[in-house]
Design a protein around this motif. Structure first.
Motif, PDB file in Angstrom:
ATOM      1  N   GLU A 159      -5.692  -7.475  -4.316  1.00 16.90           N
ATOM      2  CA  GLU A 159      -6.274  -8.508  -3.329  1.00 16.90           C
ATOM      3  C   GLU A 159      -4.909  -9.439  -2.561  1.00 16.90           C
ATOM      4  N   ASP A 160      -4.210  -9.830  -3.522  1.00 13.17           N
ATOM      5  CA  ASP A 160      -3.089 -10.801  -3.255  1.00 13.17           C
ATOM      6  C   ASP A 160      -2.222  -9.983  -2.228  1.00 13.17           C
ATOM      7  N   LEU A 161      -1.813  -8.843  -2.839  1.00 12.17           N
ATOM      8  CA  LEU A 161      -0.944  -8.040  -2.204  1.00 12.17           C
ATOM      9  C   LEU A 161      -1.110  -7.518  -0.811  1.00 12.17           C
ATOM     10  N   ARG A 174      -0.718  -6.843   4.557  1.00  5.35           N
ATOM     11  CA  ARG A 174      -1.375  -6.560   5.786  1.00  5.35           C
ATOM     12  C   ARG A 174      -2.636  -7.193   6.338  1.00  5.35           C
ATOM     13  N   GLY A 175      -2.710  -8.527   5.609  1.00  6.99           N
ATOM     14  CA  GLY A 175      -3.716  -9.253   6.328  1.00  6.99           C
ATOM     15  C   GLY A 175      -5.048  -8.867   6.230  1.00  6.99           C
ATOM     16  N   VAL A 176      -5.606  -7.885   5.271  1.00  5.63           N
ATOM     17  CA  VAL A 176      -6.724  -7.241   4.804  1.00  5.63           C
ATOM     18  C   VAL A 176      -7.010  -7.456   3.499  1.00  5.63           C
ATOM     19  N   HIS A 177      -8.308  -7.948   3.153  1.00 10.23           N
ATOM     20  CA  HIS A 177      -8.993  -7.783   1.929  1.00 10.23           C
ATOM     21  C   HIS A 177      -9.121  -6.552   1.243  1.00 10.23           C
ATOM     22  N   TYR A 178      -9.011  -6.506  -0.252  1.00  8.99           N
ATOM     23  CA  TYR A 178      -9.144  -5.288  -0.842  1.00  8.99           C
ATOM     24  C   TYR A 178     -10.670  -5.124  -0.888  1.00  8.99           C
ATOM     25  N   ASP A 179     -10.976  -3.767  -0.723  1.00  5.83           N
ATOM     26  CA  ASP A 179     -12.220  -3.391  -0.777  1.00  5.83           C
ATOM     27  C   ASP A 179     -12.987  -2.595  -1.958  1.00  5.83           C
ATOM     28  N   GLY A 180     -11.945  -2.547  -3.110  1.00  6.87           N
ATOM     29  CA  GLY A 180     -12.126  -1.948  -4.123  1.00  6.87           C
ATOM     30  C   GLY A 180     -11.668  -0.394  -4.370  1.00  6.87           C
ATOM     31  N   LEU A 181     -11.516  -0.055  -2.953  1.00 13.96           N
ATOM     32  CA  LEU A 181     -11.277   1.509  -2.873  1.00 13.96           C
ATOM     33  C   LEU A 181      -9.837   1.884  -2.613  1.00 13.96           C
ATOM     34  N   ASP A 210      -1.351   1.008  -5.049  1.00 15.43           N
ATOM     35  CA  ASP A 210      -1.019   1.671  -6.219  1.00 15.43           C
ATOM     36  C   ASP A 210      -0.152   2.913  -6.009  1.00 15.43           C
ATOM     37  N   VAL A 211      -0.255   3.666  -4.713  1.00 15.56           N
ATOM     38  CA  VAL A 211       0.686   4.707  -4.396  1.00 15.56           C
ATOM     39  C   VAL A 211       2.002   4.116  -4.029  1.00 15.56           C
ATOM     40  N   ALA A 212       2.196   2.752  -3.507  1.00 19.96           N
ATOM     41  CA  ALA A 212       3.485   2.253  -3.012  1.00 19.96           C
ATOM     42  C   ALA A 212       4.197   2.080  -4.531  1.00 19.96           C
ATOM     43  N   VAL A 213       3.385   1.368  -5.356  1.00 19.31           N
ATOM     44  CA  VAL A 213       3.969   0.898  -6.780  1.00 19.31           C
ATOM     45  C   VAL A 213       4.638   2.287  -7.439  1.00 19.31           C
ATOM     46  N   SER A 214       3.926   3.186  -7.364  1.00 12.16           N
ATOM     47  CA  SER A 214       4.236   4.442  -7.912  1.00 12.16           C
ATOM     48  C   SER A 214       5.647   4.975  -7.358  1.00 12.16           C
ATOM     49  N   ARG A 215       5.800   4.669  -6.019  1.00 11.31           N
ATOM     50  CA  ARG A 215       6.584   5.263  -5.233  1.00 11.31           C
ATOM     51  C   ARG A 215       7.946   4.407  -5.747  1.00 11.31           C
TER      52      ARG A 215
END
Length: 247
Positions: free
Chosen positions: A187-189, A194-201, A206-211
């Motif tokens: 949610e923080d990230l 991006r100015g949006v709230h995390y919807d749980g989905l 996660d993809v970017a951290v993996s990269r």
């Protein structure tokens, strides 16, 4: 100064509708209706943000994003009717900053675009750190031994080598590094970047951290530098880079 957006969209009626809406809120919108002319036009006069459809004549939007990203540092927002996880993941892998469906209300689209435009000019928290070349303002350089992050030149060096990152990945790394030792939730990230709230989905973080882990030599099976804190988020471990054997 008016911020400028290039909107690559083959549906002229939709492009005019969205363009007029964004112009009414002070944005300068230029329309391109083909994918095979987009890259050259954008690089010839780089805008503050690119908004990109996927289904385009001449060259699809994902290919345009892939070709554009190494040479264009601004946000690339995919605006599409294709609501599939695979397209979203592929878009982020190719360097997109955001993925927005055409069914999104115009007011929400505007808010997300403004968040990306703000991110371009947002300064990191003020602090002072010691680097190998002396004292530097952390708004310019963060030094963690084997890893150096330069926000002015938007460059990353790991183990003495330059690491190529997309704009979105650099912004994520910078945000994590500015909060070294602190757990940041998805949610923080998402909201900060991006100015949006995390919807749980949403799996884009996660993809970017993996990269990032892959490019920065962090073992994805047992990460020690960008750690996953179960049920909480991610933690950038500053000391792990300083203790890196390659430092």
């Amino acid at each position: 100064m008016q911020q400028r957006i290039v909107f690559v969209e083959d549906d002229r009626d939709l492009a005019e509708l969205i363009g007029d809406y964004l112009r009414s809120y002070g944005l300068d919108v230029t329309h391109i209706d083909r994918g095979d002319t987009a890259v050259e036009a954008i690089l010839a006069d780089p805008p503050d943000l690119v908004m990109l459809d996927i289904m385009l004549p001449g060259k699809d939007g994902l290919t345009v994003c892939r070709e554009l990203r190494p040479k264009y540092a601004g946000p690339i927002v995919m605006l599409t009717s294709l609501n599939s996880d695979m397209n979203q993941i592929l878009g982020f892998e190719l360097g997109a900053s955001d993925y927005v469906l055409k069914t999104t209300p115009p007011s929400v689209l505007l808010a997300r675009l403004r968040a990306h435009l703000r991110q371009q000019t947002t300064q990191a928290p003020a602090a002072v750190m010691q680097t190998t070349t002396g004292t530097h303002d952390a708004r310019a350089v963060l030094d963690f031994g084997s890893l150096q992050i330069d926000s002015i030149n938007r460059s990353v060096h790991y183990a003495g080598e330059s690491i190529s990152l997309s704009t979105a990945d650099f912004d994520l790394l910078w945000l994590l590094a500015c909060h070294a030792g602190k757990v940041l939730s998805r949610e923080d990230l998402l909201f900060s970047l991006r100015g949006v709230h995390y919807d749980g989905l949403d799996r884009s973080i996660d993809v970017a951290v993996s990269r990032l882990r892959k490019k920065l030599g962090d073992d994805p099976a047992e990460p020690k530098r960008i750690k996953t804190i179960r049920h909480k988020g991610y933690l950038f471990a500053g000391d792990a880079w300083r203790n890196d054997p390659v430092a």
